[in-house]
Design an enzyme around this catalytic site. Structure first.
Site, PDB file in Angstrom:
ATOM      1  N   VAL A   1       0.808  -1.217   0.000  1.00  0.00           N
ATOM      2  CA  VAL A   1       0.000   0.000   0.000  1.00  0.00           C
ATOM      3  C   VAL A   1       0.843   1.270   0.000  1.00  0.00           C
ATOM      4  O   VAL A   1       0.346   2.339  -0.355  1.00  0.00           O
ATOM      5  CB  VAL A   1      -0.980   0.035   1.200  1.00  0.00           C
TER       6      VAL A   1
ATOM      7  N   TYR B   1       4.356   5.547  16.194  1.00  0.00           N
ATOM      8  CA  TYR B   1       3.099   4.796  16.083  1.00  0.00           C
ATOM      9  C   TYR B   1       1.944   5.588  16.683  1.00  0.00           C
ATOM     10  O   TYR B   1       0.880   5.710  16.066  1.00  0.00           O
ATOM     11  CB  TYR B   1       3.243   3.441  16.782  1.00  0.00           C
TER      12      TYR B   1
END
Length: 257
Positions: free
Chosen positions: A65, A155
């Site tokens: 992706v 993250y």
């Protein structure tokens, strides 16, 4: 069979939450397009999915992706195979550890490119097709998007961005009757933490510690997250958009005492 005749595209479907979500959508009657980088594991996911009762078969699309050409291929192949898209599940993501003292720009780029930029791009490409079907999007975020944790800096930042992206696009697409929501899982038993660098011993200790870091006294399962994703994508959630649904055993409301 709530999704009979509908097409669902799920990224990061070769394992974990993506794999479980593909299985549940297929059980509910959907035709699924599953994407990921590992063809062998995608075929394992496909083998766990209930075959469609009519029409075209499920679809595997091997691709990364973060690669713009692959992202275009994922959308193009889905439309070419099924002729429509009703639900996009942006699930692909990575986790890496590191504090501001230990991180690097390379790590920042990897995490943000995978967890945010690719989601941004794939959604851009999918929206024209979702407008045609008055479909919807479910983004897979994290409790780390709503709470702050040390040593997973990039993250946490990436998942906060996903939450804001969800809300902004929900407002932008609401006039077109396209809903956009997200789930925010707590610790779920998948292989993401091991891929992020934990060995077996550290992971076992992490899961044990999860009994204290989640109000319900345990970590979660893939099925519990898949249930939330499918609910948000279903007509049962027809008046819900811009929501970030915690599936975290109460972790998002906890505070040290």
């Amino acid at each position: 069979m709530a999704f009979e005749g509908k097409v669902v595209l799920i990224t990061g479907a070769s394992s974990g939450i993506g794999c479980g979500t593909a299985q549940l959508f297929s059980k509910e009657g959907a035709k699924v397009a599953i994407s990921g980088r590992n063809e062998e594991r995608l075929r394992e996911t496909l083998g766990k999915c209930k075959a469609p009762t009519s029409g075209r078969s499920h679809l595997i699309i091997v691709g990364d992706v973060t690669n713009e050409d692959d992202a275009q291929k994922i959308i193009n192949n889905t439309i070419a195979h099924f002729g429509q898209l009703d639900v996009l599940v942006n699930n692909a993501g990575i986790l890496e550890t590191g504090s501001i003292e230990e991180t690097s720009l390379e790590q920042y780029d990897r995490v943000m490119n995978t967890n945010v930029r690719s989601l941004y791009h794939l959604t851009m490409l999918a929206v024209p097709h979702l407008i045609k079907t008055k479909g919807n999007i479910v983004n897979v975020s994290s409790v780390a998007g709503t709470r702050s944790f040390p040593n997973i800096l990039s993250y946490c930042m990436s998942k906060s961005a996903v939450d804001q992206f969800t809300k902004c696009t929900a407002l932008e697409l609401a006039p077109k009757q396209v809903r956009v929501n997200a789930v925010n899982p707590g610790v779920i038993v998948t292989d993401i933490h091991k891929r992020g660098g934990m060995d077996d011993k550290a992971y076992a200790e992490f899961l044990e510690r999860g009994k204290a870091t989640h109000a319900l006294g345990r970590v979660g399962s893939v099925d519990e997250v898949a249930d939330g994703i499918v609910f948000l994508a279903s007509d049962k959630a027809s008046f819900i958009t811009g929501a970030n649904l915690p599936i975290c055993g109460g972790r998002h409301v906890m505070c040290p005492r």
